[in-house]
Design a protein around this motif. Structure first.
Motif, PDB file in Angstrom:
ATOM      1  N   LEU A  92       0.893  -1.246  -0.104  1.00  0.00           N
ATOM      2  CA  LEU A  92       0.055  -0.114   0.089  1.00  0.00           C
ATOM      3  C   LEU A  92       0.690   1.364   0.176  1.00  0.00           C
ATOM      4  CD1 LEU A  92      -2.893  -1.026   2.387  1.00  0.00           C
ATOM      5  CD2 LEU A  92      -3.074  -0.530   0.166  1.00  0.00           C
ATOM      6  N   LYS A  93       2.009   1.248   0.805  1.00  0.00           N
ATOM      7  CA  LYS A  93       2.806   2.209   0.816  1.00  0.00           C
ATOM      8  C   LYS A  93       3.616   2.563  -0.348  1.00  0.00           C
ATOM      9  CE  LYS A  93       5.692   5.257   3.384  1.00  0.00           C
ATOM     10  NZ  LYS A  93       5.166   6.535   4.104  1.00  0.00           N
ATOM     11  N   HIS A  94       3.707   1.564  -1.227  1.00  0.00           N
ATOM     12  CA  HIS A  94       4.642   1.583  -2.511  1.00  0.00           C
ATOM     13  C   HIS A  94       3.706   1.087  -3.645  1.00  0.00           C
ATOM     14  CE1 HIS A  94       8.254   2.452  -0.028  1.00  0.00           C
ATOM     15  NE2 HIS A  94       7.832   1.587   0.889  1.00  0.00           N
ATOM     16  N   PRO A  95       2.526   1.765  -4.200  1.00  0.00           N
ATOM     17  CA  PRO A  95       1.927   1.450  -5.271  1.00  0.00           C
ATOM     18  C   PRO A  95       2.673   1.027  -6.300  1.00  0.00           C
ATOM     19  CG  PRO A  95       1.500   3.611  -4.808  1.00  0.00           C
ATOM     20  CD  PRO A  95       2.483   3.097  -3.777  1.00  0.00           C
ATOM     21  N   GLU A  96       3.757   1.811  -6.755  1.00  0.00           N
ATOM     22  CA  GLU A  96       4.627   1.624  -7.926  1.00  0.00           C
ATOM     23  C   GLU A  96       5.108   0.200  -7.796  1.00  0.00           C
ATOM     24  OE1 GLU A  96       7.416   2.523  -4.688  1.00  0.00           O
ATOM     25  OE2 GLU A  96       5.598   3.471  -5.307  1.00  0.00           O
ATOM     26  N   LYS A 137      -6.307  -0.823  -2.340  1.00  0.00           N
ATOM     27  CA  LYS A 137      -6.496   0.476  -2.139  1.00  0.00           C
ATOM     28  C   LYS A 137      -6.636   0.901  -0.714  1.00  0.00           C
ATOM     29  CE  LYS A 137     -10.150   4.024  -3.107  1.00  0.00           C
ATOM     30  NZ  LYS A 137     -11.612   4.029  -3.759  1.00  0.00           N
ATOM     31  N   SER A 138      -5.806   1.929  -0.322  1.00  0.00           N
ATOM     32  CA  SER A 138      -5.362   2.522   0.852  1.00  0.00           C
ATOM     33  C   SER A 138      -6.462   3.266   1.277  1.00  0.00           C
ATOM     34  CB  SER A 138      -4.072   3.063   1.137  1.00  0.00           C
ATOM     35  OG  SER A 138      -3.985   3.560   2.453  1.00  0.00           O
ATOM     36  N   VAL A 139      -6.826   3.663   2.522  1.00  0.00           N
ATOM     37  CA  VAL A 139      -8.026   4.630   2.904  1.00  0.00           C
ATOM     38  C   VAL A 139      -7.407   5.880   3.328  1.00  0.00           C
ATOM     39  CG1 VAL A 139      -9.633   2.832   3.731  1.00  0.00           C
ATOM     40  CG2 VAL A 139      -7.690   3.600   5.424  1.00  0.00           C
ATOM     41  N   VAL A 140      -6.215   5.876   3.235  1.00  0.00           N
ATOM     42  CA  VAL A 140      -5.340   7.550   3.622  1.00  0.00           C
ATOM     43  C   VAL A 140      -4.421   7.411   2.173  1.00  0.00           C
ATOM     44  CG1 VAL A 140      -5.554   7.317   5.937  1.00  0.00           C
ATOM     45  CG2 VAL A 140      -3.578   6.403   4.938  1.00  0.00           C
ATOM     46  N   VAL A 151       5.886  -6.237  15.049  1.00  0.00           N
ATOM     47  CA  VAL A 151       4.131  -6.377  14.809  1.00  0.00           C
ATOM     48  C   VAL A 151       3.932  -4.848  14.213  1.00  0.00           C
ATOM     49  CG1 VAL A 151       2.093  -6.242  15.853  1.00  0.00           C
ATOM     50  CG2 VAL A 151       3.992  -7.323  16.898  1.00  0.00           C
ATOM     51  N   PRO A 152       3.313  -5.183  12.918  1.00  0.00           N
ATOM     52  CA  PRO A 152       2.873  -3.856  12.319  1.00  0.00           C
ATOM     53  C   PRO A 152       1.916  -3.257  13.057  1.00  0.00           C
ATOM     54  CG  PRO A 152       1.976  -5.795  10.979  1.00  0.00           C
ATOM     55  CD  PRO A 152       2.968  -6.422  12.079  1.00  0.00           C
ATOM     56  N   PRO A 153       1.866  -1.969  12.338  1.00  0.00           N
ATOM     57  CA  PRO A 153       0.475  -0.776  13.138  1.00  0.00           C
ATOM     58  C   PRO A 153      -0.905  -1.628  12.545  1.00  0.00           C
ATOM     59  CG  PRO A 153       1.817  -0.050  11.394  1.00  0.00           C
ATOM     60  CD  PRO A 153       2.521  -1.039  11.658  1.00  0.00           C
ATOM     61  N   PRO A 154      -1.666  -1.345  13.120  1.00  0.00           N
ATOM     62  CA  PRO A 154      -3.236  -1.555  12.647  1.00  0.00           C
ATOM     63  C   PRO A 154      -3.439  -0.707  11.569  1.00  0.00           C
ATOM     64  CG  PRO A 154      -3.303  -0.641  14.727  1.00  0.00           C
ATOM     65  CD  PRO A 154      -1.882  -0.863  14.598  1.00  0.00           C
ATOM     66  N   TYR A 155      -4.102  -1.118  10.287  1.00  0.00           N
ATOM     67  CA  TYR A 155      -4.356  -0.388   9.386  1.00  0.00           C
ATOM     68  C   TYR A 155      -5.813  -1.094   8.774  1.00  0.00           C
ATOM     69  CZ  TYR A 155      -2.160  -4.067   6.565  1.00  0.00           C
ATOM     70  OH  TYR A 155      -1.707  -5.313   6.026  1.00  0.00           O
ATOM     71  N   LYS A 156      -6.308  -0.089   7.706  1.00  0.00           N
ATOM     72  CA  LYS A 156      -7.310  -0.682   6.993  1.00  0.00           C
ATOM     73  C   LYS A 156      -7.122  -0.494   5.371  1.00  0.00           C
ATOM     74  CE  LYS A 156     -11.174  -0.268  10.249  1.00  0.00           C
ATOM     75  NZ  LYS A 156     -12.614  -0.064  10.353  1.00  0.00           N
TER      76      LYS A 156
END
Length: 1707
Positions: A1531-1535, A1676-1679, A1696-1701
């Protein structure tokens, strides 16, 4: 016309066939009446009474003749001689079973009753053996029958003497007995299934005894083509068959081949053993038939006999009267009948036999058949011919039984009234085919009938002369006519004056007003004649008014009346008292009767107090008072009336008697002689010099009723010797008398101190707390674990043990022990005691079952484990003493004796120390001198503390805990001081006479530690000190008790000052109860502290400063020395803001300008509020702990360097002198009279001086990689190999690829150990794969790898499973409908299901609640493991035991998951097929079975649960966390995502499922997967390793066992191999041509011997799951991707990764 010809021809053929068959038989068979074609002799027989017809024919044709039932000939044997000759003399030849067509349709030749040949022999042999194994003919089955007889009596009582048909109830009792053997359990009489079964069997008996069934058996064609009641028989059988089949399936599901529970289990085990036998008879069909036969025969024959028997007893009341007279004489009314009574009850035995003879239950027996051609009385009977044996002709033979048609028990009595046997008694048939359950049936008939007649009078609803006893049907069996009967309890049966027997003693009961008035008022002399000896003896122990007599009674009564009058009885003064109490009563009562209120209002009103004059004006109120007294019936049987003399009990009388009769004399307790030994010489001579002879345990009826001769304390003979020897050995093995048990006692002493601290110096009753400490010590030996003092089970156990000690010490218990017969008549009197014993036994049994489930025979954890192992070793010894009953009683003995003796001594000891403060002061002075205030006392101190040792001994001597010891008994005839004491005589040893001997202890009634000190103040021993008894029966735990008393008392006095609530002179030390033990009176005490005192956190001493003066002096006046920092703990509180603050803000700042610090001087109220908030919430009540930087003298105390200092800021911030009403939130505390802010020196919210809060905020930098940053810093200073200390534990850190590779790969064997992980140890997961070591680890890892490979790991088969799960995962993601969702759960389910399919055989549905719970627990464990707190706990393991925290959640979750695994293992075990393992658990269980003879085997249930837990946790959480982190990075790196999806489209497309072969064609995706694993650095420092032996590594000697921390972060983030390692870049794994490149630095799965066992599976899952998701969805990220934070929320054990949607948009 043609049809008529055909019919005539057919009929003619049938007639010719019939004549030919009959004529061909006549030459071989005995003569008989001429049969008709087809019909045979059916018209010459009365089908309603076949037996009578056969008797008539025997008059013509003799004792052996032939009749034809239809076309089938049957040879009839009539009379005793013919029947005996066939069934007994030629038993083998006549052992076949004739097959009536009806039975053939039902049983099809299976079962016991109607089978033949090999099947019959094998089935009968098996059934007999199994029935005997389950107690038939033994005491165990007798107990079941007795228990069922009691249940039957209870059910008959419920009829309340009303007329009833007894058919159903009399069927239930024998049915339940046979059910307990077949189905393991009995049924409740109201159980609907039970009622249905009985109804079906009753109905079938009625039908098969009907004429129609006789006709059907003669002409079987009718069965198939005619309707009739026979069809009901088939239907009923089908119902019973289906029920039995259902039960069989239930048994199959829970079968334990090593522990058969009942007949069905035994049959199923036999089936399993015989399954390879092609000709085996043990089949499901045979099982169902056998159960049907046992159930039917075991129920109907006995119940019908009982029903017929009661009818005959109603008909013959004179017989009933004689039976009940015999019962009264032999058994009495209260003891349950037993089979031993039968030999003493000839008349009852004769009645039972006569009932069976007279009713002639099965007149013609079941048909036999000859097994081969046989010559019998000159007749040749062909093989297979049916034989009918007329049992009626034997049972009603007039030569043996004169007047056989008359019911007369004399048929079985000789001239002297003794029972006589008769060979003619063949009620159960005879020979090879006699009834299998004959012994059980005889027992049931005797016990059920005797019990009924013992408890009830039988009353007919019609005149006995009018009762008809003729059977209503006489086909297969004689069925009695229906009738009604009243079961009247004997208490209602004999009128107002009747006699009952207490044992052998008759007692006249007076019932009703007339009888009672006549005797107690008119006939005063009756008082001296109508009371039993037992109650007289009870009265002898009583004085006072109620139970005294003659002069004493007169004088006491006269004095009492006079005194009561003097104190106002019947005067105004006592009326005032009653009125006052009445007002108190009114406050308690809220509602009263309306009529009473109305009358009260009318006579008294609402304000006038009632007086006795009002009674005459309030008739309704007077009636109510009398009605209440009548209804409650407070003393139902009054108090006994006659006492002839006075006697003191046991210890009170003994000293006086000894002066008269010498040191050895006899007293009688009831009718039981008891030899009393008084004084040291007599006691020593008996218990020590003649220890073996006096080692028996005397009678103690109250307790023996519950322990039944088991255990340690109250057992005798071989049981006692073996149990005591085993217990002593086991207690020593678990540390008794060694350092290890001392550690436990010291630890418990610290816990005891903590509990006493919680009293906050307030008055408290120490009973419970002082009981908990010794109880926990013994619990740690018995149950492995100690209890928390608030544990409800612990509280209940303590309560029951305390309660029983009080009960045992009561006078009533002494009376019951003297007159045990009272136990039978007043069971309520000791109900609470027996209930408590049962509670403890049940608790122990429950614990035992838990131990059984997790038993490791090579690693016993506690006493119970050792006993279970001994049971297993002794299981083939039929005389073994190691049984469950003995285990539960032995544990109860250890628990009770190990708790109450020590706790009572402690309680009494503190009371004596309160009474004698000068003794306490001397002890504390000695403690200060020898131990000090900080070190824990130990047993070595005792030799240097003579005064303390003397005090402990004097406490035990003075309190004289068990005045007469527990009674002994001589175990053989013994000559003692010229007296011959017979074997079994009770011996009472007066320990009081030894401990209070004034020659050894001057002034023995005075508490004086000098009794145990010599002239120099040294401790002196005394042979007279027998507080623990002496000789062979000395207390098993004497050594432990001595240790506990010394350490507990010393620890308490080291930490507390004891303060009495009353003047010490007024303290009463007289025991509150003096029976089996002296129990101290209840009291309260408090503990006082000075403003400077010490507490212990675990083993760490902490000096507490309390109050402003002490805190100020330490932190300000002597600030430098108190400036060190101790260990810390953060506490948080919440805050409130007063509404007035807003007004001040509006006035000074307004709503738009930002506040600044300059505003504070203009806002005194707000400033005051902020200070008050800080003062009130008292955020850090004890400040952060300080430590002294060097040895310092503070207020006359010498505090060593490094000692932690706890400053009580609460005592300063809540000082009432500085802050009036400190518990009230009031900003005025910081405002002066003018409303201006005022400072206070007492405001120490931030602590003070050198350690005040600097307000610094530390940020560890990018991505919170705290350990990595500090690791890098340290490695730059100390190089790639350096040592750090976690707590006191040195850990070698390996930093960088070269060091890691050299250790884990090049020296893999040496570094293959697993480092300590204290939390794992506490969670009991140190077996298995992850945390084990040595042989256990090697075997578990080798086995697991082999099994995982066998189930497809690294093969195509496992890939198919992963692909299938990937499809399920995609389906679940589709259900999100493209809406934002947290993927944590779903991404966890997929890898979890893959590993589940290997471990448990099946995957779970994603909505399965068990699955959801498992996933939640695993996620929670990972989150907590990665928290800083767990890292602290692992560094300082003492915190785990003594502080609350999230680590307890890990332990609980691990226990829950292991429990689930154990449950699954048990299910697998029940259905295990060793030739076809279904999953990992099956393979492990098979390996366990193969290795069970190996004494050092590693394959145990404990290891199985832990290994599965490891596979389950590691196989789920590592992969799911990687997937979760991976999607976040994509999500952080859509490319990157776009490039992966482009490659997927190119190589796989949108429709084919990805497979592992695609990976070689997808270098970019492969690089992305590797980069995700590298970047997230899932386990930064790997799991700790350990060196397995001393090793030289890079010129350092690392000792064996040293922990090794491998910094995987330093390898995965090595900037020489991975440029810009902090950047997520798949290019790290691509070469210049875009091809995938491997890297030796890629170690996310660790390396070497300890590399992840499931690495191959994890690589496959990550690739296939990620590829499948990206093939089917757009992420698709919500942010905004730029705003996504990939910093781990926790970075301890794992990142442990942070929570995300995110949204999964289908492509």
């Amino acid at each position: 016309m043609d049809l008529a010809v055909v019919l005539v021809l057919c009929l003619s053929c049938l007639l010719l066939l019939s004549l030919w068959k009959q004529s061909s038989g006549k030459g071989k068979l005995p003569p008989g009446p001429t049969p008709l074609p087809i019909l045979g002799n059916i018209l010459q027989l009365d089908v309603k009474n076949i037996g009578k017809s056969l008797s008539n024919l025997s008059n013509t044709y003799g004792p052996v003749f032939t009749v034809y039932f239809g076309l089938r000939p049957a040879v009839v044997l009539h009379g005793y001689e013919a029947v005996k000759e066939a069934l007994i003399d030629q038993g083998e030849e006549f052992s076949g079973r004739g097959n009536p067509p009806m039975s053939q349709r039902v049983n099809k030749g299976y079962g016991i009753i109607f089978s033949n040949g090999k099947r019959w022999k094998e089935t009968r042999r098996f059934c007999l053996m199994t029935l005997r194994n389950f107690g038939m003919g033994k005491r165990s089955i007798e107990n079941r029958v007795q228990e069922e007889a009691r249940c039957l009596v209870e059910e008959l009582r419920k009829t309340n003497g009303s007329p009833c048909d007894p058919t159903f109830l009399l069927g239930c009792a024998p049915c339940n007995v046979i059910c307990s053997i077949i189905f393991q359990n009995r049924f409740d009489y109201t159980d609907q299934n039970f009622r249905n079964l009985l109804e079906k069997f009753n109905e079938n008996l009625r039908i098969v005894s009907s004429p129609w069934i006789q006709i059907c058996n003669s002409f079987p064609i009718l069965i198939d083509y005619f309707p009739g009641s026979h069809n009901k028989v088939f239907k009923n059988f089908a119902y019973v068959r289906s029920y039995v089949l259902e039960k069989v399936k239930e048994h199959q599901a829970t079968l334990d081949i090593n522990n058969p529970r009942d007949f069905i289990d035994c049959f199923l085990i036999k089936m399993e053993q015989e399954k390879h036998n092609q000709e085996m008879e043990f089949t499901f069909e045979n099982l169902i038939a056998c159960v049907f036969d046992l159930f039917g025969a075991g129920t109907q024959t006995t119940s019908t006999t009982l029903r017929y028997g009661l009818l005959l007893l109603l008909k013959h009341p004179e017989v009933t009267a004689k039976v009940q007279e015999e019962i009264d004489r032999v058994i009495g009314r209260h003891r349950s009948p037993c089979m031993q009574d039968r030999s003493h009850m000839p008349y009852m035995d004769a009645v039972v036999h006569e009932i069976q003879r007279y009713i002639d239950l099965v007149p013609t027996n079941l048909p036999h058949a000859v097994t081969r051609d046989v010559k019998f009385r000159n007749y040749l009977i062909p093989k297979g011919t049916t034989i009918v044996t007329s049992l009626s002709s034997v049972l009603h033979d007039d030569k043996e039984f004169p007047n056989p048609e008359v019911f007369d028990p004399a048929h079985f009595l000789d001239e002297s009234g003794n029972f006589k046997k008769s060979d003619y008694f063949m009620a159960f048939s005879a020979g090879k085919r006699n009834c299998v359950g004959e012994g059980l049936a005889r027992m049931e008939l005797f016990l059920f009938l005797t019990t009924i007649l013992q408890k009830f009078t039988l009353e007919s609803v019609v005149d006995p002369k009018d009762l008809d006893t003729a059977p209503v049907s006489s086909g297969f069996g004689h069925v009695p006519p229906p009738y009604q009967i009243r079961f009247t309890p004997l208490s209602e049966a004999y009128g107002p004056v009747f006699t009952v027997y207490f044992g052998m003693k008759p007692t006249v009961v007076l019932y009703g007003y007339e009888a009672v008035k006549e005797t107690l008022i008119w006939e005063k002399s009756f008082l001296e004649e109508a009371v039993s000896h037992c109650l007289k003896e009870l009265a002898k122990a009583m004085v006072g008014i109620l139970f005294s007599n003659e002069r004493r009674w007169k004088e006491t009564r006269c004095f009492s009346l006079m005194t009561l009058w003097n104190f106002g009885m019947e005067k105004r003064s006592i009326e005032d008292r009653v009125q006052e109490e009445a007002r108190c009563l009114v406050e308690e009562l809220q509602k009263t009767n309306a009529k009473v209120q109305e009358e009260t209002d009318h006579v008294l009103g609402r304000h006038q107090s009632p007086c006795m004059e009002d009674r005459s004006l309030m008739p309704y109120m007077d009636v109510v008072v009398h009605g209440i007294q009548r209804y409650v019936d407070l003393v139902p049987s009054s108090l006994p009336h006659v006492m002839t003399r006075d006697i003191k009990f046991r210890n009170y009388l003994i000293p006086k008697l000894s002066k008269v009769y010498g040191p050895v004399f006899t007293v009688y307790f009831g009718m039981k002689p008891t030899v009393v030994l008084h004084g040291y010489e007599a006691v020593k001579e008996a218990l020590i010099d003649l220890g073996e002879e006096f080692s028996g345990r005397g009678s103690f009826p109250v307790i023996q009723r519950t322990v039944k001769g088991y255990g340690i304390v109250f057992s005798n003979g071989k049981t006692w010797k073996e149990t005591r020897r085993f217990s002593l050995m086991t207690l020593r093995n678990f540390g008794m008398g060694k350092r290890s048990i001392e550690d436990r006692v010291q630890e418990e002493a610290r816990c005891l101190v903590e509990e006493l601290r919680k009293t906050n110096g307030l008055p408290c009753d120490p009973t419970f707390i002082l009981g908990c400490a010794p109880c926990n010590v013994i619990c740690s030996i018995i149950f492995q674990n100690r209890f928390d003092y608030k544990d409800q089970s612990f509280l209940n156990l303590m309560k029951t043990v305390n309660e029983n000690i009080k009960i045992l010490g009561s006078p009533w218990m002494q009376v019951l022990n003297i007159f045990p017969v009272l136990l039978d008549f007043f069971p309520w009197s000791y109900k609470k005691f027996s209930t408590n014993i049962a509670y403890v036994k049940n608790y122990v049994l429950e614990k035992t079952r838990e131990h059984q489930a997790s038993l490791d025979i090579n690693n016993p954890r506690d006493f119970i484990d050792c006993f279970l192992i001994k049971m297993e070793q002794e299981k083939h010894n039929h005389q073994s003493e190691y049984t469950f009953e003995n285990l539960t009683i032995a544990v109860s003995d250890l628990f009770g004796a190990g708790t109450e003796t020590t706790s009572t001594t402690l309680r009494y000891g503190l009371l004596l120390l309160l009474k004698h403060p000068e003794v306490t002061a001397k002890i504390q002075e000695e403690i200060d001198h020898v131990i000090g205030r900080h070190r824990s006392p130990c047993m070595q101190d005792r030799t240097r503390m003579p005064y303390m040792d003397a005090v402990v001994h004097e406490i035990q001597r003075y309190i004289d805990l068990a005045p007469t010891s527990v009674p002994h008994a001589v175990n053989c005839d013994v000559k003692f001081r010229n007296y011959l004491i017979p074997k079994g005589t009770d011996i009472l040893t007066s320990l009081t006479s030894v401990l209070y001997d004034d020659k050894e202890f001057p002034n023995p009634e005075v508490f004086d530690p000098g009794h145990f000190l010599d002239e120099n103040g040294n401790f002196r021993k005394s042979d007279y000190f027998m507080a623990f008894s002496a000789g062979k029966r000395v207390c098993v735990g004497e050594g432990l008790a001595r240790m506990e008393l010394f350490l507990f008392l010393t620890t308490i006095l080291q930490k507390f000052t004891l303060k009495s609530l009353v003047d010490p002179k007024d303290i009463d030390t007289t025991p509150a109860v003096t029976g089996i033990a002296n129990v101290p009176p209840p009291y309260q005490l408090s503990e006082a502290y000075s403003p400077v005192f010490t507490v212990y956190f675990g083993m760490k001493p902490m000096v507490v400063l309390h109050g402003y003066e002490a805190v100020k002096e330490a932190l300000i006046d002597v600030g430098e020395e108190f400036s060190g920092r101790g260990s810390f703990r953060v506490l948080e509180r919440t805050t409130k803001i007063d509404a007035k603050v807003q007004g001040e803000i509006d006035r000074v700042i307004g709503r738009h300008r930002s506040p600044c610090m300059q505003d504070r001087s203009h806002m005194p109220y707000t400033d005051a509020v902020i200070h008050e908030i800080q003062r009130y919430i008292d955020l850090i009540p004890t400040s952060l702990p300080h430590a002294v930087t060097h040895d310092i003298k503070f207020r006359n105390y010498l505090i060593p360097k490094g000692t932690n200092i706890l400053t009580s800021l609460t005592s300063v911030l809540h000082d009432g002198k500085e802050f009036p009403n400190p518990e009230v939130f009031d900003p005025g505390h910081f405002l002066d009279e003018s409303g201006n802010f005022r400072k206070s020196d007492y405001f120490m919210a931030f602590s003070t001086a050198f350690r005040y809060d600097l307000g610094l905020k530390v940020n560890d930098g990018h991505e919170n990689r705290t350990f990595l940053k500090k690791d890098i810093v340290l490695s730059k200073v100390y190089g790639p190999v350096f040592t750090v200390y976690f707590g006191m534990k040195p850990i070698v850190v390996l930093h960088g690829y070269e060091a890691v590779k050299e250790a884990l790969i090049d020296l893999g064997e040496e570094f293959s150990g697993r480092g300590t992980f204290p939390l794992a140890e506490r969670a009991n997961v140190t077996n298995g794969i992850l945390f084990s070591n040595g042989k256990t680890w090697k075997e578990m890892r080798r086995f697991s790898l082999m099994t995982l490979r066998n189930f497809g790991m690294g093969k195509r088969s496992i890939e198919d499973r992963v692909q299938e799960e990937a499809r399920c995962l995609v389906e679940e993601l589709r259900k999100t409908n493209g809406l934002p969702c947290d993927p944590t759960f779903i991404l966890g389910c997929a890898p979890c299901n893959v590993i589940c399919s290997i471990i448990f055989q099946n995957r779970f549905d994603y909505k399965d609640p068990i699955f959801l719970d498992i996933m939640e627990k695993l996620n929670e464990i990972l989150r907590i493991l990665s928290s800083p707190w767990v890292q602290v706990c692992n560094s300082f393991p003492a915190l785990i035991d003594y502080l609350p925290g999230s680590h307890n959640k890990i332990i609980k979750n691990a226990a829950d998951l292991k429990s689930y695994v154990l449950k699954k293992a048990m299910e697998h075990k029940a259905s295990l097929d060793i030739n076809n393992p279904r999953d990992y658990i099956d393979c492990f269980l098979i390996k366990m079975e193969q290795e069970k003879q190996n004494q050092q085997l590693e394959f145990t249930l404990e290891n199985l649960t832990t290994t599965v837990f490891d596979l389950f946790g590691a196989g789920t959480e590592t992969t799911s966390t990687t997937l979760r982190y991976g999607l976040l990075l994509l999500l952080k790196h859509p490319e990157v995502t776009a490039k992966v999806q482009e490659e997927i489209d190119h190589v796989i497309g949108r429709h084919r499922s990805p497979c592992m072969q695609d990976r070689s064609h997808m270098p970019y995706t492969d690089a992305v997967v590797h980069e995700i694993q590298r970047y997230i650095d899932l386990v930064p420092s790997s799991l700790p390793h350990m060196v397995t032996h001393d090793i030289e590594f890079r010129n350092y000697i690392i000792p064996k066992g040293t922990g090794v921390l491998v910094s995987l972060s330093s390898v995965l983030y090595d900037d020489k191999v991975f440029p810009n390692p902090e950047m997520f870049d798949p290019g790290h794994f691509l070469d210049e041509s875009g091809n995938f490149k491997k890297s030796d630095y890629f170690m996310p799965f660790s390396a070497g011997k300890r590399i992840c066992a499931g690495e191959g599976l994890a690589r496959m899952e990550v690739f296939l799951f990620l590829t499948s998701i990206l093939q089917k969805f757009t992420l698709k990220s919500v942010v905004d991707p730029k705003d996504i934070d990939t910093t781990p929320t926790a970075n301890g054990f794992a990142s442990v990764p942070p929570p995300y949607k995110l949204c999964f948009i289908p492509l």
